[in-house]
Design a protein around this motif. Sequence first.
Motif, PDB file in Angstrom:
ATOM      1  N   PRO A 164       0.804  -1.219   0.000  1.00  0.00           N
ATOM      2  CA  PRO A 164       0.000   0.000   0.000  1.00  0.00           C
ATOM      3  C   PRO A 164       0.842   1.277   0.000  1.00  0.00           C
ATOM      4  N   ASP A 165       2.099   1.163   0.433  1.00  0.00           N
ATOM      5  CA  ASP A 165       2.959   2.348   0.534  1.00  0.00           C
ATOM      6  C   ASP A 165       3.663   2.672  -0.787  1.00  0.00           C
ATOM      7  N   LYS A 166       3.421   1.890  -1.848  1.00  0.00           N
ATOM      8  CA  LYS A 166       4.161   2.100  -3.102  1.00  0.00           C
ATOM      9  C   LYS A 166       3.356   2.825  -4.182  1.00  0.00           C
ATOM     10  N   ALA A 167       2.207   3.360  -3.824  1.00  0.00           N
ATOM     11  CA  ALA A 167       1.322   3.966  -4.833  1.00  0.00           C
ATOM     12  C   ALA A 167       2.018   5.037  -5.670  1.00  0.00           C
ATOM     13  N   GLY A 168       2.879   5.827  -5.040  1.00  0.00           N
ATOM     14  CA  GLY A 168       3.504   6.945  -5.742  1.00  0.00           C
ATOM     15  C   GLY A 168       4.854   6.604  -6.353  1.00  0.00           C
ATOM     16  N   ALA A 169       5.283   5.356  -6.198  1.00  0.00           N
ATOM     17  CA  ALA A 169       6.601   4.965  -6.717  1.00  0.00           C
ATOM     18  C   ALA A 169       6.521   4.682  -8.212  1.00  0.00           C
ATOM     19  N   TYR A 170       7.684   4.753  -8.867  1.00  0.00           N
ATOM     20  CA  TYR A 170       7.779   4.344 -10.266  1.00  0.00           C
ATOM     21  C   TYR A 170       8.262   2.891 -10.312  1.00  0.00           C
TER      22      TYR A 170
END
Length: 240
Positions: free
Chosen positions: A127-133
């Motif tokens: 859930p913490d990777k939403a903004g990652a590429y």
Amino acid sequence: MISFKGVNKWYGDFQVLKNINLNIAKGEVVVVCGPSGSGKSTMIRCINRLEPIQEGDITVDGMNVSDPCTNMTLLRAEVGFVFQQFNLYPHMTVIENITLAPTMVRGMSRGEATTIGMDLLKKVDIPDKAGAYPSQLSGGQQQRVAIARGLAMQPKIMLFDEPTSALDPEMINEVLDVMKSLAREGMTMICVTHEMGFAREVADRVIFMDEGNLVEENTPEEFFNNPQSDRTKDFLSKIL
Ligand code: ADP
Ligand code: MG
């Protein structure tokens, strides 16, 4: 949910699928295995017409895949596809990868698609990777995003083509665990994989292909403990 009737397919002169007959019921989990080049990828790519067939019929949830009148956008929306190479869009964040198709194809609002996307990221445990590429993620994480992206269209069927083959060994289980939970929730699934532990644990049926033929199909128990054909025995002796 999926049916193959007398399916034949050629690449030029080369016959890659030979009289494939197969019926997969709603909620069934089918594992497909067999040597490299036996036609496994081709078979599942025919299900959403990534590849055309020359003879026979494939139907998906009552829609004939070869019928020019079939709404392919609708059919493809019902079938999620996860590839060996994760195929994420590199210039988009994780949540953008997941919300693209629901907003473009399903016409969902960005807000609704994001809500669903965030729930899916929880489900695949990142859930913490939403903004990652994608390039900022491990292979196992990228593949879990690819699964979440497939699920975002709320498909009735999920197809997996060797989803763990490109992963480092320590990342295989995190992907298989997501697939196992999907299977237990009743998703109709075809998984091309040589992960035989996965097959034993969640498959309803295991199919063995060789040289374009569907050689054998059985429950995992029978398939592994009592393989019928010499080709299956030979294959199992090499991978187990
Ligand atoms: P598998 O997934 O079991 O390894 P594939 O379905 O990828 O098998 O390929 C089956 C056979 O078809 C192989 O011999 C492969 O070289 C051939 N093949 C696959 N794709 C194509 C293509 N686009 N054009 C021509 N031959 C192909
Ligand atoms: Mg393949």
